[in-house]
Design an enzyme around this catalytic site. Structure first.
Site, PDB file in Angstrom:
ATOM      1  N   MET A  41       3.230 -22.708  33.774  1.00  0.00           N
ATOM      2  CA  MET A  41       2.462 -21.475  33.567  1.00  0.00           C
ATOM      3  C   MET A  41       1.140 -21.803  32.869  1.00  0.00           C
ATOM      4  O   MET A  41       0.474 -20.911  32.338  1.00  0.00           O
ATOM      5  CB  MET A  41       3.275 -20.469  32.748  1.00  0.00           C
ATOM      6  CG  MET A  41       4.545 -20.037  33.475  1.00  0.00           C
ATOM      7  SD  MET A  41       5.099 -18.402  33.005  1.00  0.00           S
ATOM      8  CE  MET A  41       5.379 -18.626  31.276  1.00  0.00           C
ATOM      9  N   HIS A  48       4.150 -30.752  29.094  1.00  0.00           N
ATOM     10  CA  HIS A  48       3.867 -30.625  30.533  1.00  0.00           C
ATOM     11  C   HIS A  48       3.380 -31.974  31.098  1.00  0.00           C
ATOM     12  O   HIS A  48       3.789 -32.392  32.178  1.00  0.00           O
ATOM     13  CB  HIS A  48       2.745 -29.613  30.780  1.00  0.00           C
ATOM     14  CG  HIS A  48       3.055 -28.214  30.369  1.00  0.00           C
ATOM     15  ND1 HIS A  48       2.411 -27.583  29.339  1.00  0.00           N
ATOM     16  CD2 HIS A  48       3.917 -27.294  30.872  1.00  0.00           C
ATOM     17  CE1 HIS A  48       2.858 -26.343  29.211  1.00  0.00           C
ATOM     18  NE2 HIS A  48       3.775 -26.143  30.128  1.00  0.00           N
ATOM     19  N   GLN A  72       8.813 -12.918  35.627  1.00  0.00           N
ATOM     20  CA  GLN A  72       9.777 -13.514  34.694  1.00  0.00           C
ATOM     21  C   GLN A  72       9.568 -13.022  33.264  1.00  0.00           C
ATOM     22  O   GLN A  72      10.292 -13.433  32.352  1.00  0.00           O
ATOM     23  CB  GLN A  72       9.743 -15.035  34.756  1.00  0.00           C
ATOM     24  CG  GLN A  72       8.516 -15.688  34.154  1.00  0.00           C
ATOM     25  CD  GLN A  72       8.528 -17.184  34.388  1.00  0.00           C
ATOM     26  OE1 GLN A  72       8.389 -17.662  35.518  1.00  0.00           O
ATOM     27  NE2 GLN A  72       8.708 -17.950  33.328  1.00  0.00           N
ATOM     28  N   GLY A 161      11.429 -29.607  32.469  1.00  0.00           N
ATOM     29  CA  GLY A 161      11.684 -30.099  31.120  1.00  0.00           C
ATOM     30  C   GLY A 161      13.049 -29.655  30.605  1.00  0.00           C
ATOM     31  O   GLY A 161      13.480 -28.524  30.864  1.00  0.00           O
ATOM     32  N   GLU A 162      13.694 -30.539  29.855  1.00  0.00           N
ATOM     33  CA  GLU A 162      14.963 -30.164  29.204  1.00  0.00           C
ATOM     34  C   GLU A 162      14.724 -29.130  28.104  1.00  0.00           C
ATOM     35  O   GLU A 162      15.651 -28.475  27.651  1.00  0.00           O
ATOM     36  CB  GLU A 162      15.638 -31.407  28.602  1.00  0.00           C
ATOM     37  CG  GLU A 162      16.278 -32.284  29.656  1.00  0.00           C
ATOM     38  CD  GLU A 162      16.782 -33.602  29.116  1.00  0.00           C
ATOM     39  OE1 GLU A 162      16.545 -33.895  27.917  1.00  0.00           O
ATOM     40  OE2 GLU A 162      17.388 -34.354  29.890  1.00  0.00           O
ATOM     41  N   ASP A 164      13.501 -26.254  28.351  1.00  0.00           N
ATOM     42  CA  ASP A 164      13.989 -24.964  28.855  1.00  0.00           C
ATOM     43  C   ASP A 164      15.317 -25.234  29.560  1.00  0.00           C
ATOM     44  O   ASP A 164      15.394 -25.234  30.787  1.00  0.00           O
ATOM     45  CB  ASP A 164      12.949 -24.350  29.791  1.00  0.00           C
ATOM     46  CG  ASP A 164      11.650 -24.081  29.062  1.00  0.00           C
ATOM     47  OD1 ASP A 164      11.520 -23.010  28.466  1.00  0.00           O
ATOM     48  OD2 ASP A 164      10.774 -24.968  29.044  1.00  0.00           O
ATOM     49  N   SER A 200       3.727 -23.772  24.825  1.00  0.00           N
ATOM     50  CA  SER A 200       2.455 -23.053  24.935  1.00  0.00           C
ATOM     51  C   SER A 200       2.404 -21.908  23.932  1.00  0.00           C
ATOM     52  O   SER A 200       1.327 -21.443  23.563  1.00  0.00           O
ATOM     53  CB  SER A 200       2.283 -22.491  26.346  1.00  0.00           C
ATOM     54  OG  SER A 200       2.417 -23.523  27.292  1.00  0.00           O
TER      55      SER A 200
HETATM   56  P1  AMP Z   1       6.076 -23.554  31.222  1.00  0.00           P
HETATM   57  O1  AMP Z   1       4.622 -23.752  31.450  1.00  0.00           O
HETATM   58  O2  AMP Z   1       6.422 -23.170  29.824  1.00  0.00           O
HETATM   59  O3  AMP Z   1       6.726 -22.693  32.280  1.00  0.00           O
HETATM   60  O4  AMP Z   1       6.752 -24.999  31.400  1.00  0.00           O
HETATM   61  C1  AMP Z   1       6.578 -25.741  32.579  1.00  0.00           C
HETATM   62  C2  AMP Z   1       7.504 -26.926  32.551  1.00  0.00           C
HETATM   63  O5  AMP Z   1       7.196 -27.748  31.428  1.00  0.00           O
HETATM   64  C3  AMP Z   1       8.978 -26.526  32.414  1.00  0.00           C
HETATM   65  O6  AMP Z   1       9.774 -27.355  33.239  1.00  0.00           O
HETATM   66  C4  AMP Z   1       9.245 -26.777  30.953  1.00  0.00           C
HETATM   67  O7  AMP Z   1      10.601 -27.055  30.675  1.00  0.00           O
HETATM   68  C5  AMP Z   1       8.384 -28.004  30.701  1.00  0.00           C
HETATM   69  N1  AMP Z   1       8.100 -28.140  29.275  1.00  0.00           N
HETATM   70  C6  AMP Z   1       7.574 -27.196  28.445  1.00  0.00           C
HETATM   71  N2  AMP Z   1       7.512 -27.662  27.177  1.00  0.00           N
HETATM   72  C7  AMP Z   1       8.012 -28.929  27.210  1.00  0.00           C
HETATM   73  C8  AMP Z   1       8.232 -29.940  26.220  1.00  0.00           C
HETATM   74  N3  AMP Z   1       7.920 -29.745  24.932  1.00  0.00           N
HETATM   75  N4  AMP Z   1       8.759 -31.107  26.618  1.00  0.00           N
HETATM   76  C9  AMP Z   1       9.085 -31.316  27.922  1.00  0.00           C
HETATM   77  N5  AMP Z   1       8.905 -30.411  28.898  1.00  0.00           N
HETATM   78  C10 AMP Z   1       8.382 -29.223  28.557  1.00  0.00           C
END
Ligand code: AMP
Length: 296
Positions: A41, A48, A72, A161-162, A164, A200
């Site tokens: 996002m 990321h 979502q 990412g783990e 989430d 984020s």
């Molecule tokens: P988002 O932009 O929050 O939807 O996250 C996009 C992807 O980045 C998802 O697969 C998240 O699990 C992963 N992600 C977000 N924060 C982290 C982090 N601190 N470490 C690893 N992966 C992350």
């Protein structure tokens, strides 16, 4: 150092599809590309970018999507004020050597609106507890957009990412149940030096909240240590963790639970593989974290 790859930016699905098609049939007739996909996002951070780096190591071409997915977000959540620093995100992708950034509008993704939409509904046993209990409909929105993005990007590998964890389990299950031709790759949580999981949403924390936020990771470590060392039973370790978190000023605990790391079924006693997950609000900011408990 800047990469030699020329990053393509696509704002509509047709252009992305054309690029993807050309990759397969025109430019790479002899050698089929391996496409890695990192759905995000935006408001990109090192968490990321760790997924992007892994994808770049393992694939010939990497696509990053940047789309703040309205379906979502649950009513009252931060969709409108979610950070959207697109130019900065693009610069990070260009520097990393990402091949394509997909940045669609809501109109592109949901041309018939959000009310009338075919949706992916993950099974209730995966979404009825943990974050799903506090964000009803959230994982339906995630599964639906991820399924659409998979159809648009046609990746061979998709990186999640783990951090989430429930989302990862939901996506894995969707891919298995719907026989989607993509392999889901999980990547460990990237943390700040004090242990706070990068997110984020961390930019919303004021300085006082930021100072106490690492307590989530510290509590997960303590629960894991107490339960695996048998100093406490798993339930005692969780109760102790909940008590400590509930004493933190400004923190509202939503859950601290131990689950089977594959099925996400709640577990009564230590088992392997197991994950301990936490969600709490610090002021208005909702934070989540988890720890995969090492084998005893
Ligand atoms: P988002 O932009 O929050 O939807 O996250 C996009 C992807 O980045 C998802 O697969 C998240 O699990 C992963 N992600 C977000 N924060 C982290 C982090 N601190 N470490 C690893 N992966 C992350």
């Amino acid at each position: 150092m800047k990469s030699t790859v020329e990053t393509q930016v696509f704002e509509n699905i047709a252009d992305l599809r054309q690029w993807r098609c050309r990759l397969r049939y025109k430019d790479n007739f002899d050698r089929q590309p391996i496409v890695g996909f990192v759905p995000t996002m935006g408001a990109l951070h090192q968490g990321h970018m760790s997924l992007v780096q892994k994808a770049l190591q393992e694939c010939s071409h990497v696509v990053v999507s940047i789309f703040v997915n309205p379906i979502q977000f649950v009513k009252g959540e931060d969709f409108d004020k979610y950070p959207r620093p697109f130019e900065k995100d693009l610069e990070l992708c260009v520097r990393a050597g990402v091949h394509a950034v997909f940045h669609p509008t809501c109109e592109q993704m949901y041309p018939n609106g959000q009310a009338s939409l075919t949706r992916v509904v993950p099974p209730g046993e995966l979404t009825g507890h943990l974050c799903g209990a506090f964000r009803p409909g959230h994982f339906e929105g995630v599964a639906t957009v991820v399924a659409k993005l998979f159809g648009q990007v046609e990746p061979n590998y998709a990186y999640f990412g783990e951090k989430d964890y429930q989302q990862l389990v939901v996506v894995r299950r969707m891919v298995a149940d719907l026989d989607l031709p993509v392999a889901v790759v999980a990547s460990p949580t990237v943390r700040e030096s004090d242990g706070l999981a990068m997110s984020s949403r961390n930019v919303y924390l004021n300085s006082g909240e930021r100072a106490v936020a690492p307590v989530l990771h510290q509590t997960l470590l303590t629960v894991s240590k107490n339960a695996t060392s048998k100093a406490l039973t798993l339930q005692e370790a969780l109760a102790d963790g909940r008590r400590k978190l509930e004493q933190v000023p400004g923190l509202t605990l939503q859950y601290l639970e131990a689950c089977d790391a594959i099925t996400l079924e709640p577990v009564a006693e230590c088992k392997h593989p197991m994950v301990v997950l936490v969600a709490a609000k610090l002021g208005d900011v909702r934070l989540i974290d988890n720890i995969i408990v090492p084998k005893i």
